[in-house]
Design a protein around this motif. Sequence first.
Motif, PDB file in Angstrom:
ATOM      1  N   VAL A  96      38.611  74.205  20.117  1.00  0.00           N
ATOM      2  CA  VAL A  96      39.218  73.645  21.318  1.00  0.00           C
ATOM      3  C   VAL A  96      39.838  72.299  20.960  1.00  0.00           C
ATOM      4  O   VAL A  96      39.158  71.413  20.439  1.00  0.00           O
ATOM      5  N   LEU A  97      41.135  72.146  21.179  1.00  0.00           N
ATOM      6  CA  LEU A  97      41.819  70.901  20.822  1.00  0.00           C
ATOM      7  C   LEU A  97      41.803  69.899  21.958  1.00  0.00           C
ATOM      8  O   LEU A  97      41.689  68.707  21.735  1.00  0.00           O
ATOM      9  N   SER A  98      41.981  70.406  23.189  1.00  0.00           N
ATOM     10  CA  SER A  98      41.927  69.480  24.319  1.00  0.00           C
ATOM     11  C   SER A  98      41.673  70.265  25.588  1.00  0.00           C
ATOM     12  O   SER A  98      41.836  71.495  25.619  1.00  0.00           O
ATOM     13  N   LYS A  99      41.269  69.498  26.616  1.00  0.00           N
ATOM     14  CA  LYS A  99      41.037  70.123  27.909  1.00  0.00           C
ATOM     15  C   LYS A  99      41.912  69.434  28.940  1.00  0.00           C
ATOM     16  O   LYS A  99      41.918  68.207  29.036  1.00  0.00           O
ATOM     17  N   HIS A 100      42.627  70.222  29.694  1.00  0.00           N
ATOM     18  CA  HIS A 100      43.378  69.699  30.830  1.00  0.00           C
ATOM     19  C   HIS A 100      42.493  69.836  32.066  1.00  0.00           C
ATOM     20  O   HIS A 100      41.418  70.443  31.999  1.00  0.00           O
ATOM     21  N   SER A 101      42.973  69.325  33.212  1.00  0.00           N
ATOM     22  CA  SER A 101      42.170  69.502  34.418  1.00  0.00           C
ATOM     23  C   SER A 101      42.698  70.647  35.282  1.00  0.00           C
ATOM     24  O   SER A 101      42.256  70.865  36.398  1.00  0.00           O
ATOM     25  N   GLN A 102      43.713  71.350  34.788  1.00  0.00           N
ATOM     26  CA  GLN A 102      44.208  72.570  35.423  1.00  0.00           C
ATOM     27  C   GLN A 102      44.556  73.530  34.287  1.00  0.00           C
ATOM     28  O   GLN A 102      44.487  73.159  33.115  1.00  0.00           O
ATOM     29  N   ALA A 103      44.953  74.737  34.689  1.00  0.00           N
ATOM     30  CA  ALA A 103      45.321  75.730  33.688  1.00  0.00           C
ATOM     31  C   ALA A 103      46.449  75.195  32.803  1.00  0.00           C
ATOM     32  O   ALA A 103      47.296  74.431  33.245  1.00  0.00           O
ATOM     33  N   VAL A 104      46.433  75.606  31.554  1.00  0.00           N
ATOM     34  CA  VAL A 104      47.485  75.209  30.621  1.00  0.00           C
ATOM     35  C   VAL A 104      48.566  76.287  30.644  1.00  0.00           C
ATOM     36  O   VAL A 104      48.269  77.467  30.472  1.00  0.00           O
ATOM     37  N   ARG A 105      49.797  75.885  30.902  1.00  0.00           N
ATOM     38  CA  ARG A 105      50.865  76.870  31.079  1.00  0.00           C
ATOM     39  C   ARG A 105      51.583  77.200  29.777  1.00  0.00           C
ATOM     40  O   ARG A 105      51.893  78.348  29.501  1.00  0.00           O
ATOM     41  N   CYS A 106      51.906  76.139  28.990  1.00  0.00           N
ATOM     42  CA  CYS A 106      52.701  76.393  27.793  1.00  0.00           C
ATOM     43  C   CYS A 106      52.185  75.587  26.609  1.00  0.00           C
ATOM     44  O   CYS A 106      51.628  74.500  26.784  1.00  0.00           O
ATOM     45  N   VAL A 107      52.418  76.123  25.433  1.00  0.00           N
ATOM     46  CA  VAL A 107      52.208  75.363  24.203  1.00  0.00           C
ATOM     47  C   VAL A 107      53.442  75.544  23.327  1.00  0.00           C
ATOM     48  O   VAL A 107      54.003  76.641  23.253  1.00  0.00           O
ATOM     49  N   VAL A 108      53.888  74.466  22.695  1.00  0.00           N
ATOM     50  CA  VAL A 108      54.941  74.588  21.679  1.00  0.00           C
ATOM     51  C   VAL A 108      54.527  73.756  20.471  1.00  0.00           C
ATOM     52  O   VAL A 108      53.864  72.711  20.595  1.00  0.00           O
ATOM     53  N   PHE A 109      54.930  74.238  19.315  1.00  0.00           N
ATOM     54  CA  PHE A 109      54.633  73.519  18.082  1.00  0.00           C
ATOM     55  C   PHE A 109      55.958  73.226  17.395  1.00  0.00           C
ATOM     56  O   PHE A 109      56.822  74.096  17.300  1.00  0.00           O
ATOM     57  N   SER A 110      56.087  71.990  16.959  1.00  0.00           N
ATOM     58  CA  SER A 110      57.297  71.624  16.232  1.00  0.00           C
ATOM     59  C   SER A 110      56.945  71.525  14.756  1.00  0.00           C
ATOM     60  O   SER A 110      56.261  70.595  14.333  1.00  0.00           O
ATOM     61  N   PRO A 111      57.380  72.492  13.957  1.00  0.00           N
ATOM     62  CA  PRO A 111      57.035  72.444  12.539  1.00  0.00           C
ATOM     63  C   PRO A 111      57.681  71.248  11.838  1.00  0.00           C
ATOM     64  O   PRO A 111      57.118  70.713  10.879  1.00  0.00           O
ATOM     65  N   GLU A 112      58.841  70.796  12.346  1.00  0.00           N
ATOM     66  CA  GLU A 112      59.542  69.671  11.712  1.00  0.00           C
ATOM     67  C   GLU A 112      58.715  68.399  11.806  1.00  0.00           C
ATOM     68  O   GLU A 112      58.748  67.552  10.930  1.00  0.00           O
ATOM     69  N   HIS A 113      58.000  68.236  12.908  1.00  0.00           N
ATOM     70  CA  HIS A 113      57.281  66.988  13.109  1.00  0.00           C
ATOM     71  C   HIS A 113      55.766  67.181  13.156  1.00  0.00           C
ATOM     72  O   HIS A 113      55.029  66.234  13.410  1.00  0.00           O
ATOM     73  N   SER A 114      55.320  68.408  12.949  1.00  0.00           N
ATOM     74  CA  SER A 114      53.884  68.737  13.021  1.00  0.00           C
ATOM     75  C   SER A 114      53.244  68.231  14.310  1.00  0.00           C
ATOM     76  O   SER A 114      52.217  67.548  14.284  1.00  0.00           O
ATOM     77  N   ILE A 115      53.879  68.526  15.402  1.00  0.00           N
ATOM     78  CA  ILE A 115      53.354  68.100  16.695  1.00  0.00           C
ATOM     79  C   ILE A 115      53.119  69.332  17.561  1.00  0.00           C
ATOM     80  O   ILE A 115      53.960  70.235  17.611  1.00  0.00           O
ATOM     81  N   LEU A 116      51.983  69.331  18.217  1.00  0.00           N
ATOM     82  CA  LEU A 116      51.703  70.386  19.181  1.00  0.00           C
ATOM     83  C   LEU A 116      51.748  69.764  20.578  1.00  0.00           C
ATOM     84  O   LEU A 116      51.118  68.734  20.825  1.00  0.00           O
ATOM     85  N   ILE A 117      52.499  70.389  21.462  1.00  0.00           N
ATOM     86  CA  ILE A 117      52.567  69.879  22.835  1.00  0.00           C
ATOM     87  C   ILE A 117      52.078  70.965  23.778  1.00  0.00           C
ATOM     88  O   ILE A 117      52.492  72.126  23.679  1.00  0.00           O
ATOM     89  N   SER A 118      51.189  70.582  24.678  1.00  0.00           N
ATOM     90  CA  SER A 118      50.736  71.544  25.681  1.00  0.00           C
ATOM     91  C   SER A 118      51.130  71.009  27.055  1.00  0.00           C
ATOM     92  O   SER A 118      51.113  69.800  27.291  1.00  0.00           O
ATOM     93  N   ALA A 119      51.498  71.925  27.955  1.00  0.00           N
ATOM     94  CA  ALA A 119      51.897  71.538  29.304  1.00  0.00           C
ATOM     95  C   ALA A 119      50.971  72.231  30.282  1.00  0.00           C
ATOM     96  O   ALA A 119      50.720  73.435  30.171  1.00  0.00           O
ATOM     97  N   SER A 120      50.460  71.454  31.234  1.00  0.00           N
ATOM     98  CA  SER A 120      49.474  72.028  32.147  1.00  0.00           C
ATOM     99  C   SER A 120      49.877  71.821  33.599  1.00  0.00           C
ATOM    100  O   SER A 120      50.644  70.915  33.930  1.00  0.00           O
TER     101      SER A 120
END
Lengths: 350, 347
Positions: A96-120
Amino acid sequence: MAPSTQFEAAQPPSDAISALVFSPDSPNRLLVSSWDKNVYLYEVVDGADEAKLVNQYEHRAPVLDVCFGANRDEAFTAGLDQQVKKIDLATGEQTVLSKHSQAVRCVVFSPEHSILISASWDNSLHIHNPSSSDPPITIQLPGKPHAMAASPSKVVVAMTARLVHIYDLPNIASALASGSASSIQPWQQRESSLKFLTRAVACMPNDAGYATSSIEGRVAVEWFEDTAESQARKYAFKCHRQAAPEDEGGGDIVYPVNALTFHPVYGTFASGGGDGTVALWDAEAKRRMRQYQKFPDSVAALAFSKDGKYLAIGVCPGFETGMENYSGEGKTKIFLRELGETEAKGKGAK
Amino acid sequence: MGKKKRGHPDIEEILARPWCYYCERDFEDLKLLISHQKAKHFKCDRCGKRLNTAGGLSVHMNQVHKESLDKVENALPNRQGLEIEIFGMEGVPEDVLQQHQQRIITNFYTAQAERRAATGNPPPGQNGQGPAKKIKIETPEEIKRRLAVHRAKVATQKAAGANGAVASMPADGQSPAQGASPFPPPQAGFSYPPAGAPGAPPFPPAQTYPAAFPPGPSPPPGAASAFNLPARPPSGAPPAGAALPQRPPYFYNGASAPPPGYPGSPSTVDELVAGAARQGDDIDQLIRMAEKGIKPGKGAAPTEEAGGEKKSKKDKEKNMRMVYADTEVSPEEKMALLPKYRFAIEA
């Protein structure tokens, strides 16, 4: 010319599909997230017209999105159980990487910058650095996010109330490195070109712009560049509609456009709608190139393989206004279309 | 002798009509047939392009859509092949042509015989020699028997204390085939003389005509033209679409029998044709209308409908129906609330 063929994946999910994604470095590897609480990993067998189920990863709750990480064995999922998870596809290990306080709708990963973004649905984004154990940075959003997509340098987040925020990835990367959330501001704030709720977002592989679709059978194509010329180029068009029979009063039956995906090689894009059709568009020439044979149910998700050879189509019943119950059981299918050489190649702008 | 033209064309006229190899439908002229074929059988379902032949469509699908055509759309099951090159009436195999003509001839004479039986008109040249008009007249014995049955029924009901007198007489006064008759006689509305002779025992009330029953309306022009479609098996008559004025309701005298002589089971080809005919779409309806010489705007009912149609096209933009119309809440959010998917965080 190689004829295009289409086949169905064996052992599809037992309920509705939320997302499909191909691995960026292994073109035949396909991940599928489903409302049946599982993530499925398929391997498309070249020349054999089949896709085998390799593994499945069970979650506590329906999985709303999935994406690949830095390599072919790393994946991230967005769950209705408010968790963002990392999955090791080889071992099946879940973190488990993180917990939001509502359902998580989307995840995207940017291989160029090694960043994972989640939207809830708690109106926030979490910015993760998957290679460190630091807690993620939280960015507040003005509305509920419904769709998100990343290009090499930008992330587009589409929210309720027709809000669209575009973030600059290098900016986010530096903020993550310095650990300062306050320095992250949207690079651009736009109003959606579409009048209705945004359904899907996809970014052009050449980093020039993006396409959005709405529940009202319409797709808009826009460019990132904030100049008058570039903004004048944006356009929207109607699609995924059907003429209603005259005896039902005529007019149009308008379907939501559930899925958008750009072809990684040719830059054309595919749209999938609640009418069960998939159409291929040439964004430059503003033309429809193809419309494929109708699928048995609504098209929920689409993905091109990274070499552009396959188009994966997730088909399951669509959720419609007035539905009190829903089940994709037995009707959920994954179709794979092997494209002909030039099938998705546009003719270029006129 | 009255007018010769009765709306029943003769056999030569019918045989001369061009017809479609793929669906056995016939047309007023070759142009209509060709436009029908282009619209129904040679139209590309990807881009709507109309080709002239099945072969042409196959090449088009191949080159433009990279797909192969495996059958002709909307064709009868045994006529879907691409091997035969059909254009209008050209290319129809001889045996199929003969089969079709044979079928038309058979149908024609069946329909003619039926008409004669129904109208009681003798065939031309035979004055009064034809079969007698079939009116079922009950003999006094039959009437008496019916009355006895009815009385017995009433008596049993009374004995049972049920006040279902109304329920007791329904089927009595109605022809079983009413409304459901596959081939209502053209002179519908004709009133038979009352079967009961003077002094006969009173009939149950259901026997009387409804008060609003018109004394003897002549069939409206549209009804006649409905029978203008030659050689079509009666069950396969095209759906009475917007073009046809509504037919008057049929009333049969309680004592009358359903029209006699209707062939019980149409041949399989007939059934297929009937099936195909029911699938008729706008284009075909337009063609049919053109054939019948019915112009939209002639007659009260069609005008109204045409006007309505135009109106609906005008505000088509407003007239759209969205499959999913909530502009604030996404389908996923709604699904997430269903008990099936809902996730309750444990404290």
